[in-house]
Design a protein around this motif. Structure first.
Motif, PDB file in Angstrom:
ATOM      1  N   VAL A   1       0.858  -1.184   0.000  1.00 55.40           N
ATOM      2  CA  VAL A   1       0.000   0.000   0.000  1.00 55.40           C
ATOM      3  C   VAL A   1       0.892   1.231   0.000  1.00 55.40           C
ATOM      4  CG1 VAL A   1      -1.541   1.388   1.462  1.00 55.40           C
ATOM      5  CG2 VAL A   1      -2.023  -1.035   1.090  1.00 55.40           C
ATOM      6  N   ARG A   2       0.510   2.228  -0.771  1.00 52.79           N
ATOM      7  CA  ARG A   2       1.255   3.488  -0.816  1.00 52.79           C
ATOM      8  C   ARG A   2       0.302   4.662  -0.634  1.00 52.79           C
ATOM      9  NH1 ARG A   2       6.559   2.776  -3.684  1.00 52.79           N
ATOM     10  NH2 ARG A   2       6.661   5.055  -3.818  1.00 52.79           N
ATOM     11  N   ILE A   3       0.719   5.627   0.184  1.00 52.66           N
ATOM     12  CA  ILE A   3       0.057   6.925   0.297  1.00 52.66           C
ATOM     13  C   ILE A   3       0.993   7.916  -0.375  1.00 52.66           C
ATOM     14  CG2 ILE A   3      -1.050   8.581   1.844  1.00 52.66           C
ATOM     15  CD1 ILE A   3      -2.150   5.691   2.043  1.00 52.66           C
ATOM     16  N   GLU A   4       0.518   8.600  -1.414  1.00 51.39           N
ATOM     17  CA  GLU A   4       1.404   9.357  -2.291  1.00 51.39           C
ATOM     18  C   GLU A   4       0.949  10.799  -2.490  1.00 51.39           C
ATOM     19  OE1 GLU A   4       4.173   9.098  -3.860  1.00 51.39           O
ATOM     20  OE2 GLU A   4       4.717   6.974  -3.736  1.00 51.39           O
ATOM     21  N   HIS A   5       1.912  11.641  -2.829  1.00 50.65           N
ATOM     22  CA  HIS A   5       1.622  12.991  -3.291  1.00 50.65           C
ATOM     23  C   HIS A   5       0.943  12.879  -4.655  1.00 50.65           C
ATOM     24  CE1 HIS A   5       2.211  17.062  -4.762  1.00 50.65           C
ATOM     25  NE2 HIS A   5       2.529  17.426  -3.531  1.00 50.65           N
ATOM     26  N   PRO A   6      -0.125  13.654  -4.895  1.00 47.83           N
ATOM     27  CA  PRO A   6      -0.845  13.540  -6.169  1.00 47.83           C
ATOM     28  C   PRO A   6       0.038  13.667  -7.407  1.00 47.83           C
ATOM     29  CG  PRO A   6      -2.097  14.869  -4.635  1.00 47.83           C
ATOM     30  CD  PRO A   6      -0.773  14.594  -3.969  1.00 47.83           C
ATOM     31  N   GLU A   7       1.072  14.468  -7.330  1.00 55.29           N
ATOM     32  CA  GLU A   7       1.927  14.667  -8.510  1.00 55.29           C
ATOM     33  C   GLU A   7       2.823  13.466  -8.793  1.00 55.29           C
ATOM     34  OE1 GLU A   7       4.118  18.247  -7.925  1.00 55.29           O
ATOM     35  OE2 GLU A   7       2.325  19.547  -8.000  1.00 55.29           O
ATOM     36  N   ARG A   8       2.925  12.540  -7.814  1.00 51.96           N
ATOM     37  CA  ARG A   8       3.852  11.419  -7.992  1.00 51.96           C
ATOM     38  C   ARG A   8       3.168  10.055  -8.003  1.00 51.96           C
ATOM     39  NH1 ARG A   8       6.750  15.110  -4.736  1.00 51.96           N
ATOM     40  NH2 ARG A   8       6.183  14.103  -2.774  1.00 51.96           N
ATOM     41  N   SER A   9       1.844  10.018  -7.945  1.00 48.41           N
ATOM     42  CA  SER A   9       1.166   8.723  -7.847  1.00 48.41           C
ATOM     43  C   SER A   9       1.243   7.922  -9.144  1.00 48.41           C
ATOM     44  CB  SER A   9      -0.292   8.900  -7.409  1.00 48.41           C
ATOM     45  OG  SER A   9      -1.082   9.461  -8.438  1.00 48.41           O
ATOM     46  N   ALA A  10       1.238   8.597 -10.293  1.00 46.27           N
ATOM     47  CA  ALA A  10       1.341   7.872 -11.569  1.00 46.27           C
ATOM     48  C   ALA A  10       2.683   7.161 -11.675  1.00 46.27           C
ATOM     49  CB  ALA A  10       1.156   8.832 -12.746  1.00 46.27           C
ATOM     50  N   ALA A  11       3.758   7.849 -11.285  1.00 50.18           N
ATOM     51  CA  ALA A  11       5.090   7.231 -11.295  1.00 50.18           C
ATOM     52  C   ALA A  11       5.170   6.120 -10.256  1.00 50.18           C
ATOM     53  CB  ALA A  11       6.159   8.284 -11.015  1.00 50.18           C
ATOM     54  N   ALA A  12       4.495   6.310  -9.133  1.00 45.91           N
ATOM     55  CA  ALA A  12       4.489   5.282  -8.085  1.00 45.91           C
ATOM     56  C   ALA A  12       3.815   4.007  -8.577  1.00 45.91           C
ATOM     57  CB  ALA A  12       3.780   5.809  -6.837  1.00 45.91           C
ATOM     58  N   LEU A  13       2.732   4.154  -9.336  1.00 43.84           N
ATOM     59  CA  LEU A  13       2.047   2.982  -9.892  1.00 43.84           C
ATOM     60  C   LEU A  13       2.980   2.218 -10.826  1.00 43.84           C
ATOM     61  CD1 LEU A  13      -0.646   1.392 -10.177  1.00 43.84           C
ATOM     62  CD2 LEU A  13      -1.127   2.815 -12.160  1.00 43.84           C
ATOM     63  N   ASP A  14       3.702   2.936 -11.674  1.00 46.89           N
ATOM     64  CA  ASP A  14       4.660   2.285 -12.578  1.00 46.89           C
ATOM     65  C   ASP A  14       5.735   1.544 -11.778  1.00 46.89           C
ATOM     66  OD1 ASP A  14       3.304   3.290 -14.743  1.00 46.89           O
ATOM     67  OD2 ASP A  14       4.634   5.012 -15.021  1.00 46.89           O
ATOM     68  N   GLY A  15       6.166   2.157 -10.670  1.00 48.43           N
ATOM     69  CA  GLY A  15       7.168   1.509  -9.828  1.00 48.43           C
ATOM     70  C   GLY A  15       6.646   0.241  -9.184  1.00 48.43           C
ATOM     71  N   MET A  16       5.370   0.239  -8.783  1.00 47.28           N
ATOM     72  CA  MET A  16       4.771  -0.964  -8.192  1.00 47.28           C
ATOM     73  C   MET A  16       4.659  -2.080  -9.224  1.00 47.28           C
ATOM     74  SD  MET A  16       1.858   1.022  -5.947  1.00 47.28           S
ATOM     75  CE  MET A  16       1.101  -0.395  -5.152  1.00 47.28           C
ATOM     76  N   VAL A  17       4.311  -1.715 -10.451  1.00 49.03           N
ATOM     77  CA  VAL A  17       4.235  -2.709 -11.529  1.00 49.03           C
ATOM     78  C   VAL A  17       5.608  -3.328 -11.770  1.00 49.03           C
ATOM     79  CG1 VAL A  17       3.864  -2.991 -14.021  1.00 49.03           C
ATOM     80  CG2 VAL A  17       2.212  -1.701 -12.647  1.00 49.03           C
ATOM     81  N   THR A  18       6.642  -2.503 -11.807  1.00 49.30           N
ATOM     82  CA  THR A  18       8.006  -2.991 -11.994  1.00 49.30           C
ATOM     83  C   THR A  18       8.413  -3.920 -10.851  1.00 49.30           C
ATOM     84  OG1 THR A  18       8.632  -0.997 -13.207  1.00 49.30           O
ATOM     85  CG2 THR A  18      10.422  -2.279 -12.236  1.00 49.30           C
ATOM     86  N   HIS A  19       8.007  -3.591  -9.643  1.00 44.20           N
ATOM     87  CA  HIS A  19       8.334  -4.399  -8.468  1.00 44.20           C
ATOM     88  C   HIS A  19       7.727  -5.800  -8.572  1.00 44.20           C
ATOM     89  CE1 HIS A  19       9.175  -5.373  -4.289  1.00 44.20           C
ATOM     90  NE2 HIS A  19       7.898  -5.612  -4.087  1.00 44.20           N
ATOM     91  N   VAL A  20       6.457  -5.875  -8.958  1.00 42.01           N
ATOM     92  CA  VAL A  20       5.797  -7.185  -9.086  1.00 42.01           C
ATOM     93  C   VAL A  20       6.415  -7.974 -10.237  1.00 42.01           C
ATOM     94  CG1 VAL A  20       3.607  -8.374  -9.484  1.00 42.01           C
ATOM     95  CG2 VAL A  20       3.659  -6.333  -8.040  1.00 42.01           C
ATOM     96  N   LYS A  21       6.781  -7.291 -11.310  1.00 44.31           N
ATOM     97  CA  LYS A  21       7.466  -7.976 -12.418  1.00 44.31           C
ATOM     98  C   LYS A  21       8.737  -8.656 -11.928  1.00 44.31           C
ATOM     99  CE  LYS A  21       6.185  -5.040 -16.394  1.00 44.31           C
ATOM    100  NZ  LYS A  21       6.727  -4.073 -17.385  1.00 44.31           N
TER     101      LYS A  21
END
Length: 424
Positions: free
Chosen positions: A290-310
């Protein structure tokens, strides 16, 4: 939930988004939201006027009594009583409008992201990435439920005896492999900066409402009616609700948590190989991020989570693909979701094993989860979550894809956790 000012200022965008979800009666419901909000605001304005007049009148009455003009004061007291009755009526009207508005908003899903494809079902999901070689097994290959029985790993009949269908019993090396996966997932997540957190497995109604499982998924959740508590359908619920009604500091972003929990779901029963064995359960284990993010960085955070699961699936050496879910298959609270599927060689089909989602402000608005921005203004945060990973179908894929004539090989990355490299 959606914010009323956003709906008011972006009505057409909201309707287009709801149409992408195939949400029925969207225009009627949105018009009802706006009309109810207008009634609420106009009632509040009337109430404010009446209360201000009542306060001024009460001050005047007090002064009249002090100056010995009791007769005039008593005449004004009668008017004060009328104003009091009017304010009670207006307050009740306001409360009714507020409850109706909240009920309407709670039942409207999130607006899909612009890159979420249109579509009505899982058949319209978009494959955006695929990796790994699908193993070629002989004609004597077995599905995981037969492998589990052959090697005494999972006892589905015993689980049915103890509880009912969908509650398996893991035994011997099956239980150890399950525990190895949990520990491996947690270690990977903590190494990536997620704080390990243990949370309750039951939550109150406010928690279910906060993350959007209630009222949308009420029929799918196990409910302890005496205590009015719900068994969690996913670790996302208690982990995210840690921040309900919180005002966090901007410098605290990102807040990253991981936790292992059992999960409980009263999914509608069906029959066939697609739900057999570990394919669909009422109780299963999952490690969540779970991540709580700054609105300006949530899109990049989602990409990072996808990379992590990969990376996890690469280390497990399982063939997988990533899907961008279409509007019709998108979860109620999500604006953008990527599903991960592994290929099941024993069943010759893809199995969903993770969803990684960005909810933007939708959950935060329900949770009242805010932060103070650089201007000192209280602003909604963004929330994200992902399975990292759900165990049943990962375990099924390992049993099926790693089966050999000599037994079931253990993925190299898991051997330090299991203490053995072969199930025979």
């Amino acid at each position: 939930m959606l914010q009323v000012p956003f709906i008011r200022e972006n009505k057409e965008r909201v309707l287009v988004g709801l149409a992408k979800r195939n949400f029925k009666n969207a225009e009627t419901i949105i018009d009802d939201v706006l009309a109810t909000d207008e009634l609420k605001r106009s009632t509040q304005a009337k109430l404010d006027t009446v209360l201000a007049e009542s306060n001024a009148l009460n001050k005047e009455i007090g002064l009249l009594f002090k100056s010995g003009e009791a007769q005039k004061a008593n005449i004004l007291k009668e008017k004060s009583g009328q104003l009091k009755n009017t304010s009670k009526e207006l307050q009740e009207e306001f409360n009714n409008a507020d409850r109706k508005l909240l009920d309407l908003l709670y039942n409207i899903p999130n607006i899909p992201n612009e890159i979420t494809p249109a579509g009505s079902s899982e058949d319209d999901n978009e494959t955006v990435f695929e990796e790994g070689d699908i193993p070629t097994l002989g004609t004597d290959k077995l599905p995981h439920w037969e492998l589990a029985k052959k090697y005494n790993l999972i006892d589905f009949e015993l689980g049915n005896k103890i509880t009912g269908a969908g509650f398996p019993v893991y035994r011997g090396k099956g239980a150890r492999l399950q525990r190895a996966l949990i520990n491996y997932f947690l270690d990977k997540n903590t190494a990536a900066g997620y704080e390990e957190t243990q949370v309750p497995h039951l939550v109150n109604e406010a928690s279910g409402m906060g993350t959007g499982q209630l009222p949308d998924k009420e029929g799918q959740m196990y409910h302890s009616t005496i205590d009015d508590l719900y068994l969690i359908p996913t670790g996302e619920v208690p982990l995210t609700n840690i921040f309900r009604d919180e005002l966090i500091k901007e410098e605290d972003f990102p807040i990253c948590l991981t936790g292992y929990t059992p999960c409980f779901r009263r999914e509608a029963g069906s029959y066939g190989a697609h739900v057999r064995g570990l394919n669909r359960l009422h109780q299963f284990d999952k490690v969540e991020i779970v991540r709580i993010e700054h609105p300006e960085r949530s899109a990049a955070a989602l990409d990072g989570m996808v990379t992590h699961v990969k990376e996890i699936l690469r280390e497990l050496e399982l063939p997988y693909r990533v899907l961008n879910l279409c509007g019709g298959d998108l979860g109620f609270t999500s604006t953008l979701t990527y599903d991960f599927e592994v290929f099941s060689a024993g069943q010759d089909r893809w199995l969903e094993i993770s969803s990684v989602s960005n909810f933007e402000t939708f959950q935060a608005n329900r949770l009242k989860l805010r932060y103070k921005n650089a201007e000192g203004k209280s602003t909604l945060a963004h929330t994200l979550n992902g399975s990292s990973l759900a165990l049943p179908r990962v375990l099924a894929a390992i049993l099926e894809n790693y089966q050999t004539a000599d037994g079931i090989q253990i993925p190299k990355v898991l051997v330090p956790y299991t203490g053995f490299n072969l199930i025979d």
